[in-house]
Design a protein around this motif. Structure first.
Motif, PDB file in Angstrom:
ATOM      1  N   ARG A   1      -1.777  -9.414  -8.849  1.00 47.74           N
ATOM      2  CA  ARG A   1      -0.991 -10.148  -7.907  1.00 47.74           C
ATOM      3  C   ARG A   1      -1.245  -9.865  -6.421  1.00 47.74           C
ATOM      4  NH1 ARG A   1       3.311 -13.067 -10.275  1.00 47.74           N
ATOM      5  NH2 ARG A   1       3.530 -13.852  -7.782  1.00 47.74           N
ATOM      6  N   LEU A   2      -1.107  -8.521  -6.145  1.00 46.25           N
ATOM      7  CA  LEU A   2      -1.225  -7.959  -4.757  1.00 46.25           C
ATOM      8  C   LEU A   2      -2.668  -8.041  -4.070  1.00 46.25           C
ATOM      9  CD1 LEU A   2       0.714  -4.684  -4.840  1.00 46.25           C
ATOM     10  CD2 LEU A   2       1.395  -6.734  -3.748  1.00 46.25           C
ATOM     11  N   ALA A   3      -3.593  -7.899  -5.049  1.00 50.97           N
ATOM     12  CA  ALA A   3      -5.157  -8.161  -4.651  1.00 50.97           C
ATOM     13  C   ALA A   3      -5.398  -9.585  -4.345  1.00 50.97           C
ATOM     14  CB  ALA A   3      -6.114  -7.604  -5.840  1.00 50.97           C
ATOM     15  N   ALA A   4      -4.878 -10.506  -5.131  1.00 52.44           N
ATOM     16  CA  ALA A   4      -4.954 -11.823  -4.879  1.00 52.44           C
ATOM     17  C   ALA A   4      -4.467 -12.309  -3.595  1.00 52.44           C
ATOM     18  CB  ALA A   4      -4.397 -12.683  -6.065  1.00 52.44           C
ATOM     19  N   HIS A   5      -3.060 -11.731  -3.444  1.00 55.13           N
ATOM     20  CA  HIS A   5      -2.229 -12.034  -2.326  1.00 55.13           C
ATOM     21  C   HIS A   5      -2.999 -11.752  -0.866  1.00 55.13           C
ATOM     22  CE1 HIS A   5       1.475 -13.197  -0.008  1.00 55.13           C
ATOM     23  NE2 HIS A   5       1.235 -11.834   0.461  1.00 55.13           N
ATOM     24  N   TYR A   6      -3.549 -10.551  -0.865  1.00 55.33           N
ATOM     25  CA  TYR A   6      -4.136  -9.837   0.389  1.00 55.33           C
ATOM     26  C   TYR A   6      -5.697  -9.957   0.370  1.00 55.33           C
ATOM     27  CZ  TYR A   6       0.536  -8.069   1.371  1.00 55.33           C
ATOM     28  OH  TYR A   6       2.013  -7.565   1.653  1.00 55.33           O
ATOM     29  N   ARG A   7      -6.249 -10.599  -0.556  1.00 57.18           N
ATOM     30  CA  ARG A   7      -7.656 -10.931  -0.533  1.00 57.18           C
ATOM     31  C   ARG A   7      -8.441  -9.748  -0.606  1.00 57.18           C
ATOM     32  NH1 ARG A   7      -8.414 -16.448   3.197  1.00 57.18           N
ATOM     33  NH2 ARG A   7      -6.740 -17.848   1.813  1.00 57.18           N
ATOM     34  N   LEU A   8      -8.048  -9.002  -1.449  1.00 61.45           N
ATOM     35  CA  LEU A   8      -8.862  -7.643  -1.752  1.00 61.45           C
ATOM     36  C   LEU A   8      -9.537  -7.529  -3.139  1.00 61.45           C
ATOM     37  CD1 LEU A   8      -5.914  -5.229  -0.411  1.00 61.45           C
ATOM     38  CD2 LEU A   8      -7.892  -5.957   0.996  1.00 61.45           C
ATOM     39  N   GLN A   9     -10.328  -6.288  -3.236  1.00 60.43           N
ATOM     40  CA  GLN A   9     -10.893  -6.231  -4.611  1.00 60.43           C
ATOM     41  C   GLN A   9      -9.775  -5.394  -5.421  1.00 60.43           C
ATOM     42  OE1 GLN A   9     -15.522  -5.203  -4.577  1.00 60.43           O
ATOM     43  NE2 GLN A   9     -14.586  -4.098  -2.743  1.00 60.43           N
ATOM     44  N   TYR A  10      -9.965  -5.769  -6.790  1.00 57.80           N
ATOM     45  CA  TYR A  10      -9.104  -5.063  -7.553  1.00 57.80           C
ATOM     46  C   TYR A  10      -9.662  -3.975  -8.574  1.00 57.80           C
ATOM     47  CZ  TYR A  10      -5.600  -4.127 -11.443  1.00 57.80           C
ATOM     48  OH  TYR A  10      -5.200  -3.441 -12.363  1.00 57.80           O
ATOM     49  N   LEU A  11      -9.508  -2.694  -8.882  1.00 61.58           N
ATOM     50  CA  LEU A  11      -9.875  -2.053  -9.917  1.00 61.58           C
ATOM     51  C   LEU A  11      -8.523  -1.417 -10.710  1.00 61.58           C
ATOM     52  CD1 LEU A  11     -12.154  -0.770 -11.029  1.00 61.58           C
ATOM     53  CD2 LEU A  11     -11.875   1.241  -9.411  1.00 61.58           C
TER      54      LEU A  11
ATOM     55  N   ALA B   1      10.189 -10.571  -9.190  1.00 64.26           N
ATOM     56  CA  ALA B   1      11.019  -9.676  -7.945  1.00 64.26           C
ATOM     57  C   ALA B   1      10.211  -8.584  -7.785  1.00 64.26           C
ATOM     58  CB  ALA B   1      12.159  -9.229  -9.024  1.00 64.26           C
ATOM     59  N   ALA B   2       9.449  -7.652  -8.796  1.00 71.58           N
ATOM     60  CA  ALA B   2       8.547  -6.629  -8.231  1.00 71.58           C
ATOM     61  C   ALA B   2       7.386  -6.923  -7.376  1.00 71.58           C
ATOM     62  CB  ALA B   2       7.940  -5.955  -9.721  1.00 71.58           C
ATOM     63  N   PHE B   3       6.794  -8.118  -7.427  1.00 79.75           N
ATOM     64  CA  PHE B   3       5.756  -8.409  -6.348  1.00 79.75           C
ATOM     65  C   PHE B   3       6.559  -8.819  -5.067  1.00 79.75           C
ATOM     66  CE2 PHE B   3       3.612 -12.395  -4.364  1.00 79.75           C
ATOM     67  CZ  PHE B   3       2.419 -11.616  -4.252  1.00 79.75           C
ATOM     68  N   GLY B   4       7.696  -9.562  -5.139  1.00 81.17           N
ATOM     69  CA  GLY B   4       8.185  -9.601  -3.893  1.00 81.17           C
ATOM     70  C   GLY B   4       8.585  -8.285  -3.130  1.00 81.17           C
ATOM     71  N   GLU B   5       9.102  -7.359  -3.896  1.00 81.41           N
ATOM     72  CA  GLU B   5       9.630  -6.353  -3.131  1.00 81.41           C
ATOM     73  C   GLU B   5       8.299  -5.362  -2.798  1.00 81.41           C
ATOM     74  OE1 GLU B   5      11.879  -2.808  -1.868  1.00 81.41           O
ATOM     75  OE2 GLU B   5      12.138  -4.999  -2.130  1.00 81.41           O
ATOM     76  N   ALA B   6       7.428  -5.442  -3.579  1.00 82.57           N
ATOM     77  CA  ALA B   6       6.029  -4.870  -3.083  1.00 82.57           C
ATOM     78  C   ALA B   6       5.397  -5.387  -1.775  1.00 82.57           C
ATOM     79  CB  ALA B   6       4.978  -4.907  -4.199  1.00 82.57           C
ATOM     80  N   VAL B   7       5.297  -6.744  -1.713  1.00 78.91           N
ATOM     81  CA  VAL B   7       4.816  -7.279  -0.436  1.00 78.91           C
ATOM     82  C   VAL B   7       5.741  -7.273   0.862  1.00 78.91           C
ATOM     83  CG1 VAL B   7       4.667  -9.809   0.615  1.00 78.91           C
ATOM     84  CG2 VAL B   7       3.755  -9.361  -1.652  1.00 78.91           C
ATOM     85  N   ARG B   8       7.112  -6.903   0.510  1.00 73.49           N
ATOM     86  CA  ARG B   8       8.088  -6.662   1.460  1.00 73.49           C
ATOM     87  C   ARG B   8       7.674  -5.183   2.346  1.00 73.49           C
ATOM     88  NH1 ARG B   8      12.212  -3.602   2.734  1.00 73.49           N
ATOM     89  NH2 ARG B   8      12.187  -2.771   0.874  1.00 73.49           N
ATOM     90  N   ILE B   9       7.449  -4.337   1.216  1.00 71.22           N
ATOM     91  CA  ILE B   9       7.086  -2.857   1.583  1.00 71.22           C
ATOM     92  C   ILE B   9       5.917  -3.164   2.387  1.00 71.22           C
ATOM     93  CG2 ILE B   9       6.369  -0.546   0.768  1.00 71.22           C
ATOM     94  CD1 ILE B   9       8.408  -1.179  -1.471  1.00 71.22           C
ATOM     95  N   ILE B  10       4.798  -3.699   1.937  1.00 69.78           N
ATOM     96  CA  ILE B  10       3.441  -3.803   2.291  1.00 69.78           C
ATOM     97  C   ILE B  10       3.455  -4.033   3.738  1.00 69.78           C
ATOM     98  CG2 ILE B  10       1.078  -4.552   2.332  1.00 69.78           C
ATOM     99  CD1 ILE B  10       1.401  -4.271  -0.801  1.00 69.78           C
ATOM    100  N   ASN B  11       3.883  -5.273   4.001  1.00 69.87           N
ATOM    101  CA  ASN B  11       4.133  -5.921   5.065  1.00 69.87           C
ATOM    102  C   ASN B  11       4.874  -5.143   6.272  1.00 69.87           C
ATOM    103  OD1 ASN B  11       2.665  -8.131   4.189  1.00 69.87           O
ATOM    104  ND2 ASN B  11       4.659  -9.473   4.054  1.00 69.87           N
ATOM    105  N   LYS B  12       5.789  -4.662   5.828  1.00 63.17           N
ATOM    106  CA  LYS B  12       6.794  -3.584   6.639  1.00 63.17           C
ATOM    107  C   LYS B  12       5.791  -2.134   7.081  1.00 63.17           C
ATOM    108  CE  LYS B  12      11.017  -1.029   7.173  1.00 63.17           C
ATOM    109  NZ  LYS B  12      12.273  -0.637   6.528  1.00 63.17           N
ATOM    110  N   SER B  13       5.204  -1.800   6.346  1.00 64.42           N
ATOM    111  CA  SER B  13       4.458  -0.664   6.502  1.00 64.42           C
ATOM    112  C   SER B  13       3.260  -0.855   7.426  1.00 64.42           C
ATOM    113  CB  SER B  13       3.587  -0.054   5.119  1.00 64.42           C
ATOM    114  OG  SER B  13       4.917   0.376   4.275  1.00 64.42           O
ATOM    115  N   MET B  14       2.512  -2.195   7.513  1.00 64.96           N
ATOM    116  CA  MET B  14       1.420  -2.650   8.182  1.00 64.96           C
ATOM    117  C   MET B  14       1.615  -2.968   9.453  1.00 64.96           C
ATOM    118  SD  MET B  14      -0.786  -1.251   6.168  1.00 64.96           S
ATOM    119  CE  MET B  14      -2.318  -1.905   6.989  1.00 64.96           C
ATOM    120  N   SER B  15       2.959  -3.391   9.762  1.00 60.24           N
ATOM    121  CA  SER B  15       3.654  -4.139  10.825  1.00 60.24           C
ATOM    122  C   SER B  15       3.583  -3.101  12.259  1.00 60.24           C
ATOM    123  CB  SER B  15       4.682  -4.485  10.908  1.00 60.24           C
ATOM    124  OG  SER B  15       5.859  -3.875  10.526  1.00 60.24           O
TER     125      SER B  15
END
Length: 208
Positions: A19-29, A194-208
């Motif tokens: 889900r995160l790979a699709a959201h941020y358009r990254l490769q997934y392994l 819910a897990a995806f939403g929390e992960a996105v929140r953390i990533i966006n905060k970390s990258m801001s």
């Protein structure tokens, strides 16, 4: 951007990673699939998953494009063999460069496994350690196996889950553990949304 996701089996890290790979358009392994494929070839060759030579032969077979058809790497037998194969330092060393090159290619990647944040990509931009109670994880895996026609009992799956946790966390080579700077995410009582939403929140905060 490199996102590292570690955690035990059936914690939800694979679904979250995709889900995160699709959201941020990254490769997934899914790095676990590499070890499962090696384990599959060891078993197909009649080898011993704990034997270094048998496992390294399977690694070469995988990378050389073996003509052997991989029918399924999601069976209990392959899962058990995979945990044994992944405990071999020589096998981990043989696969680590492939994983690192994958992570650095293009715009980055999302990798999930057991030692991504600690060994494979210690400099990842964001790290997660995804977990859940053993009973919850065993139930999830049992439902998957049941759906594929397996007659294994939920009690057996729970026993296998706990044994694999002990093996993965106790191995000398790259033991499963959270990186010091990983964000802990317990999915026991969380939906994937819910897990995806929390992960996105953390990533966006970390990258801001």
């Amino acid at each position: 951007m490199i996102i590292a996701i570690d955690g035990p089996a059936a914690s939800g890290k694979g679904t979250l990673g995709m889900r995160l790979a699709a959201h941020y358009r990254l490769q997934y392994l899914d790095t676990g699939s590499l070890y499962r494929t090696v384990a599959y070839f060891v078993l197909e060759n009649g080898g011993n998953p704990s034997n270094k030579d048998d496992a390294l032969k399977a690694v070469r077979q995988m990378f050389n494009g073996s003509e052997t058809k991989v029918t399924s790497i999601r069976t209990p037998e392959v899962a058990t063999a995979s945990s044994k194969v992944s405990a071999l330092p020589e096998v981990r060393e043989a696969l680590i460069n492939f994983q690192r090159e994958f992570a650095r290619a293009g715009n980055g990647a999302v990798l999930d496994g057991r030692d991504i944040g600690t060994v494979v990509c210690p400099d990842a931009d964001v790290k997660f350690y995804v977990t859940a109670r053993p009973e919850v994880r065993a139930h999830r895996r049992w439902l998957e196996l049941k759906g594929s026609g397996s007659a294994v009992s939920e009690a057996q799956v729970l026993e296998d889950t706990k044994e694999r946790d002990r093996r993965d966390a106790g191995r000398a080579a790259s033991p499963m553990k959270p990186a010091d700077d990983a964000h802990l995410l317990d999915t026991s009582d969380l939906s994937i949304e819910a897990a995806f939403g929390e992960a996105v929140r953390i990533i966006n905060k970390s990258m801001s």
